[in-house]
Design a protein around this motif. Sequence first.
Motif, PDB file in Angstrom:
ATOM      1  N   GLN A 172       6.224   6.407  -9.517  1.00  0.00           N
ATOM      2  CA  GLN A 172       5.048   7.262  -9.631  1.00  0.00           C
ATOM      3  C   GLN A 172       4.284   6.969 -10.925  1.00  0.00           C
ATOM      4  OE1 GLN A 172       7.136  11.006  -9.128  1.00  0.00           O
ATOM      5  NE2 GLN A 172       6.154  11.310  -7.137  1.00  0.00           N
ATOM      6  N   LEU A 173       4.989   6.851 -12.034  1.00  0.00           N
ATOM      7  CA  LEU A 173       4.328   6.565 -13.316  1.00  0.00           C
ATOM      8  C   LEU A 173       3.668   5.188 -13.295  1.00  0.00           C
ATOM      9  CD1 LEU A 173       6.936   8.052 -15.801  1.00  0.00           C
ATOM     10  CD2 LEU A 173       4.631   8.911 -15.359  1.00  0.00           C
ATOM     11  N   GLN A 174       4.310   4.231 -12.656  1.00  0.00           N
ATOM     12  CA  GLN A 174       3.724   2.895 -12.537  1.00  0.00           C
ATOM     13  C   GLN A 174       2.436   2.946 -11.703  1.00  0.00           C
ATOM     14  OE1 GLN A 174       6.479  -0.013 -11.084  1.00  0.00           O
ATOM     15  NE2 GLN A 174       5.243  -1.701 -11.850  1.00  0.00           N
ATOM     16  N   THR A 175       2.437   3.744 -10.657  1.00  0.00           N
ATOM     17  CA  THR A 175       1.237   3.912  -9.832  1.00  0.00           C
ATOM     18  C   THR A 175       0.130   4.585 -10.636  1.00  0.00           C
ATOM     19  OG1 THR A 175       2.592   4.041  -7.830  1.00  0.00           O
ATOM     20  CG2 THR A 175       0.338   4.886  -7.685  1.00  0.00           C
ATOM     21  N   ILE A 176       0.486   5.604 -11.415  1.00  0.00           N
ATOM     22  CA  ILE A 176      -0.498   6.275 -12.282  1.00  0.00           C
ATOM     23  C   ILE A 176      -1.090   5.272 -13.265  1.00  0.00           C
ATOM     24  CG2 ILE A 176      -0.780   8.018 -14.101  1.00  0.00           C
ATOM     25  CD1 ILE A 176      -0.540   9.268 -11.340  1.00  0.00           C
ATOM     26  N   TYR A 177      -0.241   4.421 -13.822  1.00  0.00           N
ATOM     27  CA  TYR A 177      -0.715   3.388 -14.748  1.00  0.00           C
ATOM     28  C   TYR A 177      -1.770   2.504 -14.072  1.00  0.00           C
ATOM     29  CZ  TYR A 177      -0.820  -0.849 -17.556  1.00  0.00           C
ATOM     30  OH  TYR A 177      -1.257  -1.932 -18.287  1.00  0.00           O
ATOM     31  N   GLU A 178      -1.463   2.029 -12.879  1.00  0.00           N
ATOM     32  CA  GLU A 178      -2.399   1.164 -12.156  1.00  0.00           C
ATOM     33  C   GLU A 178      -3.699   1.892 -11.826  1.00  0.00           C
ATOM     34  OE1 GLU A 178      -2.186  -2.071 -11.585  1.00  0.00           O
ATOM     35  OE2 GLU A 178      -0.204  -2.205 -12.493  1.00  0.00           O
ATOM     36  N   GLN A 204       0.840  -1.197   0.000  1.00  0.00           N
ATOM     37  CA  GLN A 204       0.000   0.000   0.000  1.00  0.00           C
ATOM     38  C   GLN A 204       0.874   1.246   0.000  1.00  0.00           C
ATOM     39  OE1 GLN A 204      -2.649  -0.218   3.299  1.00  0.00           O
ATOM     40  NE2 GLN A 204      -4.396   0.290   2.059  1.00  0.00           N
ATOM     41  N   PRO A 205       0.606   2.173  -0.929  1.00  0.00           N
ATOM     42  CA  PRO A 205       1.394   3.412  -0.922  1.00  0.00           C
ATOM     43  C   PRO A 205       1.132   4.225   0.342  1.00  0.00           C
ATOM     44  CG  PRO A 205       0.086   3.207  -2.944  1.00  0.00           C
ATOM     45  CD  PRO A 205      -0.345   2.130  -2.010  1.00  0.00           C
ATOM     46  N   SER A 206       2.156   4.909   0.806  1.00  0.00           N
ATOM     47  CA  SER A 206       2.007   5.735   1.996  1.00  0.00           C
ATOM     48  C   SER A 206       1.264   7.022   1.657  1.00  0.00           C
ATOM     49  CB  SER A 206       3.380   6.068   2.576  1.00  0.00           C
ATOM     50  OG  SER A 206       4.068   6.946   1.703  1.00  0.00           O
ATOM     51  N   LYS A 207       0.764   7.675   2.691  1.00  0.00           N
ATOM     52  CA  LYS A 207       0.077   8.959   2.504  1.00  0.00           C
ATOM     53  C   LYS A 207       1.012   9.969   1.853  1.00  0.00           C
ATOM     54  CE  LYS A 207      -2.842   8.440   6.552  1.00  0.00           C
ATOM     55  NZ  LYS A 207      -3.161   8.974   7.879  1.00  0.00           N
ATOM     56  N   GLU A 208       2.260   9.978   2.314  1.00  0.00           N
ATOM     57  CA  GLU A 208       3.239  10.931   1.779  1.00  0.00           C
ATOM     58  C   GLU A 208       3.480  10.691   0.290  1.00  0.00           C
ATOM     59  OE1 GLU A 208       3.924   8.994   4.567  1.00  0.00           O
ATOM     60  OE2 GLU A 208       3.426  10.567   6.010  1.00  0.00           O
ATOM     61  N   PHE A 209       3.568   9.408  -0.100  1.00  0.00           N
ATOM     62  CA  PHE A 209       3.784   9.066  -1.503  1.00  0.00           C
ATOM     63  C   PHE A 209       2.620   9.559  -2.356  1.00  0.00           C
ATOM     64  CE2 PHE A 209       3.250   6.224  -5.141  1.00  0.00           C
ATOM     65  CZ  PHE A 209       4.501   6.317  -5.746  1.00  0.00           C
ATOM     66  N   LEU A 210       1.402   9.335  -1.883  1.00  0.00           N
ATOM     67  CA  LEU A 210       0.219   9.746  -2.643  1.00  0.00           C
ATOM     68  C   LEU A 210       0.106  11.270  -2.722  1.00  0.00           C
ATOM     69  CD1 LEU A 210      -2.387   7.113  -1.419  1.00  0.00           C
ATOM     70  CD2 LEU A 210      -1.180   7.181  -3.615  1.00  0.00           C
ATOM     71  N   LEU A 211       0.442  11.964  -1.630  1.00  0.00           N
ATOM     72  CA  LEU A 211       0.427  13.430  -1.659  1.00  0.00           C
ATOM     73  C   LEU A 211       1.447  13.966  -2.658  1.00  0.00           C
ATOM     74  CD1 LEU A 211       0.007  14.397   2.088  1.00  0.00           C
ATOM     75  CD2 LEU A 211      -1.485  15.055   0.198  1.00  0.00           C
ATOM     76  N   LYS A 212       2.637  13.400  -2.629  1.00  0.00           N
ATOM     77  CA  LYS A 212       3.677  13.837  -3.566  1.00  0.00           C
ATOM     78  C   LYS A 212       3.259  13.495  -4.998  1.00  0.00           C
ATOM     79  CE  LYS A 212       8.617  13.644  -4.385  1.00  0.00           C
ATOM     80  NZ  LYS A 212       9.160  14.917  -4.018  1.00  0.00           N
TER      81      LYS A 212
END
Length: 74
Positions: free
Chosen positions: A52-58, A4-12
Motif C-alpha cells: 500500500q505504501l509503495q502504491t501511495i509513493y507511485e 494493475q491494482p484491483s478495485k478491492e485493493f484501491l478501495l482498501k
Amino acid sequence: MNLQPSKEFLLKLAHTKMPYGKYKDRYLIDLPEYYIVWYHTKGFPKGLLGKQLQTIYELKLNGLEYLIRNIKTF
C-alpha cells in the motif's frame, strides 16, 4: 502478470490508516510526501502495508493522489 491494482485493493487503500508511528491513524494518502519518500529510500515494510505504501509513493510521484481521494469519498 497483471500489474494493475484491483478495485478491492484501491478501495482498501483509500480507507487504510497508518497503524503506527508519528502519523498513526492518518489515512495513507494523507501522509506527507517526505515520509513516503523516506520509506522508499529505507525500504517499505513487508506485506500488505508495504504494498500500500509503495502504491501511495507511485501515486504521489505521478501526481495521482486525487484518484484515491475521490475513492475515499465513497
